[in-house]
Design an enzyme around this catalytic site. Structure first.
Site, PDB file in Angstrom:
ATOM      1  CE  LYS A  41      -1.751   4.221   4.774  1.00  0.00           C
ATOM      2  NZ  LYS A  41      -2.798   4.224   5.601  1.00  0.00           N
TER       3      LYS A  41
ATOM      4  CE  LYS B 192      -3.227   0.128   3.035  1.00  0.00           C
ATOM      5  NZ  LYS B 192      -4.043  -0.104   4.349  1.00  0.00           N
TER       6      LYS B 192
HETATM    7  N1  C2G Z   1     -10.155   7.688   8.269  1.00  0.00           N
HETATM    8  C1  C2G Z   1     -11.271   8.616   8.548  1.00  0.00           C
HETATM    9  N2  C2G Z   1     -10.785   9.799   8.939  1.00  0.00           N
HETATM   10  C2  C2G Z   1      -9.413  10.192   8.778  1.00  0.00           C
HETATM   11  C3  C2G Z   1      -8.591   9.288   8.686  1.00  0.00           C
HETATM   12  C4  C2G Z   1      -8.880   7.899   8.369  1.00  0.00           C
HETATM   13  O1  C2G Z   1     -12.392   8.310   8.356  1.00  0.00           O
HETATM   14  N3  C2G Z   1      -9.115  11.398   9.195  1.00  0.00           N
HETATM   15  C5  C2G Z   1     -10.760   6.341   7.717  1.00  0.00           C
HETATM   16  C6  C2G Z   1     -10.137   5.934   6.353  1.00  0.00           C
HETATM   17  O2  C2G Z   1     -10.883   6.605   5.412  1.00  0.00           O
HETATM   18  C7  C2G Z   1     -10.320   4.583   6.551  1.00  0.00           C
HETATM   19  C8  C2G Z   1     -10.067   4.057   7.975  1.00  0.00           C
HETATM   20  O3  C2G Z   1     -10.132   5.288   8.753  1.00  0.00           O
HETATM   21  O4  C2G Z   1     -11.629   3.799   6.444  1.00  0.00           O
HETATM   22  C9  C2G Z   1      -8.792   3.882   8.320  1.00  0.00           C
HETATM   23  O5  C2G Z   1      -7.760   4.563   7.765  1.00  0.00           O
HETATM   24  P1  C2G Z   1      -6.207   4.267   7.371  1.00  0.00           P
HETATM   25  O6  C2G Z   1      -5.519   3.507   8.461  1.00  0.00           O
HETATM   26  O7  C2G Z   1      -5.605   5.070   6.577  1.00  0.00           O
HETATM   27  O8  C2G Z   1      -6.498   2.993   6.168  1.00  0.00           O
HETATM   28  P2  C2G Z   1      -6.545   2.923   4.831  1.00  0.00           P
HETATM   29  O9  C2G Z   1      -4.877   2.974   4.209  1.00  0.00           O
HETATM   30  O10 C2G Z   1      -7.272   3.782   3.901  1.00  0.00           O
HETATM   31  O11 C2G Z   1      -6.917   1.422   4.479  1.00  0.00           O
HETATM   32  O12 C2G Z   1      -8.290  -2.141   1.505  1.00  0.00           O
HETATM   33  C10 C2G Z   1      -8.624  -0.767   2.088  1.00  0.00           C
HETATM   34  C11 C2G Z   1      -7.372  -0.118   2.885  1.00  0.00           C
HETATM   35  O13 C2G Z   1      -6.783  -1.104   3.857  1.00  0.00           O
HETATM   36  C12 C2G Z   1      -7.680   1.081   3.548  1.00  0.00           C
END
Ligand code: C2G
Length: 129
Positions: free
Chosen positions: A46, A44
């Site tokens: 990350k 990803k």
């Molecule tokens: N999120 C949110 N508001 C933020 C930060 C994150 O609503 N300020 C939500 C993201 O949209 C996601 C969840 O929190 O739904 C987890 O965020 P991340 O850990 O950044 O996950 P991500 O990298 O988006 O992984 O297959 C899907 C991916 O694994 C999603």
């Protein structure tokens, strides 16, 4: 029992994550969270501060979360929806449209992200002198 599914890295847990998990849990009776493994995070683009096991331990302690599964590939979602009899897939709206293919198997909901908070920003703020 209405089952909800979401995925994420959930590193350095913050209120944006909690708001997402709370709203996701309010959509049904049981929330399954797929946590990205350290290896999948690399795919990803990350690198999380906390390991998969640490992030799993943290999410297991949250009252909104009923079950944790590992997210190891982009392709596992359809199988997870079937295997866990999921009714609703939910994720933040930064992903809007990306998972519409799941509409064949369950409801798909994109929830508004919480503004002004992100793990990346948190890391930058910690680094600031
Ligand atoms: N999120 C949110 N508001 C933020 C930060 C994150 O609503 N300020 C939500 C993201 O949209 C996601 C969840 O929190 O739904 C987890 O965020 P991340 O850990 O950044 O996950 P991500 O990298 O988006 O992984 O297959 C899907 C991916 O694994 C999603």
């Amino acid at each position: 029992m209405k089952k909800v599914l979401t995925y994420g890295t959930f590193d350095l847990l913050h209120v944006g994550h909690i708001n997402l998990l709370r709203r996701a849990s309010e959509l049904g009776d049981y929330l399954v969270v797929g946590i990205s493994t350290d290896e999948f995070n690399i795919k990803k683009g990350k690198k999380s501060i906390y390991t998969f096991n640490e992030r799993k331990t943290i999410l297991e302690s949250i009252k909104y979360v009923n079950e944790i599964i590992a997210e190891t590939t982009w392709e596992q979602k359809v199988n997870d929806v079937k295997k866990h009899s999921i009714d609703i897939f939910v994720i933040g709206d930064d992903w809007t449209g990306k998972f519409d293919f799941l509409k064949e198997y369950c409801e798909v909901i994109y929830l508004a992200r919480t503004p002004d908070i992100s793990t990346t920003e948190t890391k930058e703020n910690i680094k600031k002198p």
